[in-house]
Scaffold this active site. Structure first.
Site, mmCIF file in Angstrom:
data_model
loop_
_atom_site.group_PDB
_atom_site.id
_atom_site.type_symbol
_atom_site.label_atom_id
_atom_site.label_comp_id
_atom_site.label_asym_id
_atom_site.label_seq_id
_atom_site.Cartn_x
_atom_site.Cartn_y
_atom_site.Cartn_z
ATOM 1 N N GLY A 247 53.325 30.218 -15.883
ATOM 2 C CA GLY A 247 54.260 29.686 -16.870
ATOM 3 C C GLY A 247 55.679 29.808 -16.338
ATOM 4 O O GLY A 247 55.898 29.932 -15.127
ATOM 5 N N GLU A 269 52.589 33.375 -11.595
ATOM 6 C CA GLU A 269 52.886 32.097 -10.935
ATOM 7 C C GLU A 269 53.870 31.381 -11.821
ATOM 8 O O GLU A 269 53.511 30.910 -12.907
ATOM 9 C CB GLU A 269 51.596 31.271 -10.771
ATOM 10 N N CYS A 303 55.081 22.419 -11.524
ATOM 11 C CA CYS A 303 55.909 23.512 -10.985
ATOM 12 C C CYS A 303 56.462 23.171 -9.605
ATOM 13 O O CYS A 303 57.526 23.632 -9.226
ATOM 14 C CB CYS A 303 55.106 24.802 -10.936
#
Ligand code: NAD
Length: 502
Positions: A247, A269, A303
């Site tokens: 997140g 992560e 991401c």
């Protein structure tokens, strides 16, 4: 056992009651020792493109977490004692079920997350591969023989950690949940999975359905969508020994603080603001295509999205003009109804955040070369030129389809710019001189480097993760999962009990 693997395939688009991921199964339910009505109530699962309610799913509360954790801890001991073949077989069947029901799963991904079908297909492929890699992990050597200064056998043996808590985000929820769930189960752990409440099916219930059908014994996988409080309850619960969190960096910091108080291991992560560096000798057309993909795929909600385009000044004007033209030509709309390149952002909050960062940068002097506007949740792919490094759309993770361009004059400037971020997830360098690209990459802190490719990539066998604010250095994928989901035990054995001085 009989599973749906033994039955003939559904026809494509079959609307019969035979749907494998039938929404009615999740109606008001969570998965915790079977499908149950949780104490936490229910919530609408909305399709971002249309606002349609896809299903009302159950939502967990702290008490649901406590009873799930207790049940998981109890069942885990028997699961850890099963043979590796048995665990591997469940994981292989899970992989086959993902592939068998790919079309239905892709449909859920498109509708629940707003992904375009191509990305949904990619996510399903990676999910199957995660299951197959996890199956192989179960039969890998689980230790080493150590040297010892005593006449004894000294061993390192990996043992399951017990119950693993997995917390995942909304953006690519299938991959980001299953990349922890599959290896954790394969290595003899039980799992509590908390998907985002906005993507409970793809991030959780679909995975529960797969593993239930694959023959995973009841009580080993619990899927509990819920709020931050539910996540906190998982971290605090004494039965949950390791947390795997994916997140934002801001939430990751809170997760790490709470986990530290409870002396829990956490794998984080987190966010990114990855640089795409284009050197003066790069093929311009290919660079534009790579740049557009890196910033606009999944509306920039990845991401590894390129949040910073660093371009040599000799080609920057041409690059910006071509990228803007490319962006203006991309169709944006409902990916379930039309062929589009970009779907919707996940919700109005995310859209307003993206627009705030773009508007703030334009007010600070950036030039809008393309995009910068939206309709409903559909944000146009946006190119910003004349960007300074202190502008919000450059300095922060936007998590939207925005490509800010900054120019550099030489390699030292490129290295300084690329390294000038709090994040360190992915890095891409485009150049005809591969060794020059590699040498530049050596100067930039990052978890992932792609020379002559864009920033977004994922393979189940590769060690995935970031440095700096992008994570704690933990990795997922391949053998890195052994470290993530086992504890190490030192064991010694000798034939006779030694005599001691007293
Ligand atoms: P988020 O941090 O808001 O939420 C992620 C998950 O954490 C959700 O399930 C949420 O409900 C839960 N959560 C929120 N507060 C919590 C708390 N206090 N305790 C425990 N759980 C809590 O992230 P998001 O905005 O949904 O996702 C986007 C972010 O995730 C971006 O920053 C993106 O870069 C990052 N991300 C990272 C990776 C990676 O592998 N590095 C992959 C995908 C997304």
């Amino acid at each position: 056992m009989t599973t749906s693997l033994d039955k003939p395939l559904d026809k494509a688009g079959d609307q019969s009651e035979d749907k494998f991921f039938d929404g009615r199964m999740f109606d008001g339910q969570v998965f915790s020792g079977g499908w149950i009505t949780p104490r936490g109530g229910d919530a609408a699962d909305l399709e971002p493109a249309t606002g349609t309610e896809l299903v009302r799913t159950g939502v967990a509360d702290e008490e649901d977490v406590a009873s799930a954790a207790l049940g998981a801890a109890t069942e885990q001991r028997a699961w850890a004692a099963t043979s590796f073949e048995e665990r591997a077989a469940v994981l292989r069947r899970a992989g086959m079920l993902v592939e068998r029901h790919a079309e239905e799963l892709q449909d859920w991904i498109v509708r629940e997350t707003g992904a375009v079908p191509g990305l949904a297909e990619f996510a399903v492929g990676v999910a199957a591969q995660e299951c197959y890699e996890a199956a192989a992990l179960a039969s890998r050597p689980l230790g080493e023989i150590l040297p010892s200064n005593q006449p004894r056998l000294s061993l390192l043996r990996r043992v399951p950690v017990g119950v693993v808590g997995v917390i995942s985000p909304f953006n690519v929820p299938l991959i980001l949940s299953i990349r922890s769930v599959a290896p954790a189960l394969a290595l003899g752990n039980a799992v509590l999975l908390k998907p985002d409440v906005r993507t409970p099916v793809v991030g959780g219930f679909a995975i529960a359905r797969i593993f239930q059908e694959a023959g995973l014994p009841d009580g080993l996988l619990h899927v509990l969508p819920g709020s931050a409080e539910v996540g906190s309850a998982m971290i605090s619960d004494p039965h949950v020994r390791v947390i795997s969190f994916t997140g934002s960096s801001a939430t990751g910091r809170k997760v790490a603080e709470l986990a530290a108080r409870h002396l829990k291991r956490v794998h984080l992560e987190l966010g990114g603001n990855s640089a795409l560096v284009i050197l003066d000798d790069a093929d311009l057309d290919a660079a534009v295509s790579a740049g557009a993909w890196a910033s606009f795929l999944h509306q920039g909600q990845i991401c590894m999205t390129a949040g910073r385009h660093l371009v040599h000044e000799s080609i920057a004007d041409d690059y910006v003009a071509a990228l803007a033209q490319h962006a203006d030509a991309l169709p944006v709309g409902d990916p379930a109804a039309q062929q589009v390149a970009l779907g919707p952002l996940i919700d109005a909050g995310q859209r307003d955040k993206v627009h705030g960062l773009v508007s703030g940068s334009v007010e600070a002097g950036a030039r809008l070369a393309a995009g910068g506007w939206f309709e409903d949740l559909f944000y146009r792919p946006t190119v910003l030129d004349n960007v300074r490094t202190d502008m919000p759309a450059y300095a922060e993770e936007v998590f939207g389809p925005v490509a800010p361009v900054v120019r550099f004059g030489n390699l030292d400037e490129a290295a300084e710019l690329a390294a000038g971020s709090d994040y360190g997830l992915s890095l891409s360098i485009l150049t005809r001189d591969v060794m020059r690209g590699l040498a530049l990459a050596e100067r930039i802190p990052t978890g992932i480097v792609h020379i002559n490719d864009q920033t977004v990539s994922d393979e189940a066998v590769a060690p995935f993760g970031g440095v700096l604010d992008s994570g704690t250095g933990a990795r997922f994928g391949g053998t890195a999962n052994l470290d993530a989901f086992t504890d190490q035990r030192w064991i010694t054995m000798r034939g006779d009990i030694p005599k001691y001085p007293f």
